[in-house]
Write an enzyme that holds these catalytic residues in place. Sequence first.
Site, PDB file in Angstrom:
ATOM      1  CD  GLU A  28     -22.620  26.490  -6.028  1.00 54.35           C
ATOM      2  OE1 GLU A  28     -23.471  25.566  -5.974  1.00 54.35           O
ATOM      3  OE2 GLU A  28     -22.733  27.573  -5.422  1.00 54.35           O
ATOM      4  CD  GLU A  42     -15.992  37.421  -7.185  1.00 51.82           C
ATOM      5  OE1 GLU A  42     -16.437  36.295  -7.486  1.00 51.82           O
ATOM      6  OE2 GLU A  42     -16.173  37.937  -6.075  1.00 51.82           O
ATOM      7  CB  CYS A  88     -15.299  35.293  -1.009  1.00 53.47           C
ATOM      8  SG  CYS A  88     -14.128  34.479  -2.125  1.00 53.47           S
TER       9      CYS A  88
HETATM   10  N1  THU Z   1     -19.352  33.276  -4.755  1.00 59.31           N
HETATM   11  C1  THU Z   1     -18.741  33.894  -5.804  1.00 59.31           C
HETATM   12  O1  THU Z   1     -18.864  33.451  -6.957  1.00 59.31           O
HETATM   13  N2  THU Z   1     -17.998  34.996  -5.565  1.00 59.31           N
HETATM   14  C2  THU Z   1     -17.793  35.515  -4.327  1.00 59.31           C
HETATM   15  O2  THU Z   1     -16.944  36.386  -4.164  1.00 59.31           O
HETATM   16  C3  THU Z   1     -18.611  35.065  -3.209  1.00 59.31           C
HETATM   17  C4  THU Z   1     -19.229  33.726  -3.386  1.00 59.31           C
HETATM   18  C5  THU Z   1     -20.125  32.058  -5.001  1.00 59.31           C
HETATM   19  C6  THU Z   1     -19.484  30.795  -4.484  1.00 59.31           C
HETATM   20  C7  THU Z   1     -20.671  29.878  -4.350  1.00 59.31           C
HETATM   21  O3  THU Z   1     -20.899  29.249  -5.598  1.00 59.31           O
HETATM   22  C8  THU Z   1     -21.833  30.827  -4.065  1.00 59.31           C
HETATM   23  O4  THU Z   1     -21.378  32.124  -4.389  1.00 59.31           O
HETATM   24  C9  THU Z   1     -22.296  30.796  -2.617  1.00 59.31           C
HETATM   25  O5  THU Z   1     -21.224  31.010  -1.767  1.00 59.31           O
END
Ligand code: THU
Length: 131
Positions: A44, A55, A87
Amino acid sequence: MTDQELVELAFTMLERSYVPYSHFPVGAALECADGTIFTGCNVENSAYGSTICAERTALVKAVSEGHRDDFTRIAVVGNSTDPCWPCGACRQMLYEFAPDLTVLVARKDHSFVKLSLKELLPHGFGPKSMD
Ligand code: THU
């Protein structure tokens, strides 16, 4: 490597996640046909939109090391009761290189759902769409 073993490898990545904002670690393990595995975690950023998902971390590691058209499976894991669904941006990025990818999506109890990327992203737009 079994599906469960790939899932467990993805779980080892949760401790590498950098998640001071969401406190939601995600891990991934992307397998190539030759057995090479690229792992990833979410990283992040204080400018929230600059965050990269687990991913896509795994995918860009793989592509930058010369892998492109040989991806077989990816495991995606999180500390959630529901499966940690990839996502939309990650589905799209994976589709570019591996429309036939198998996706293992795990819950925090380490059980997982197995399905295809085409099920997650039906009628996806990819390189062939531009022919
Ligand atoms: N996140 C992922 O790493 N992969 C996904 O496919 C969905 C969301 C992460 C992004 C963020 O750091 C946290 O999950 C909350 O959204």
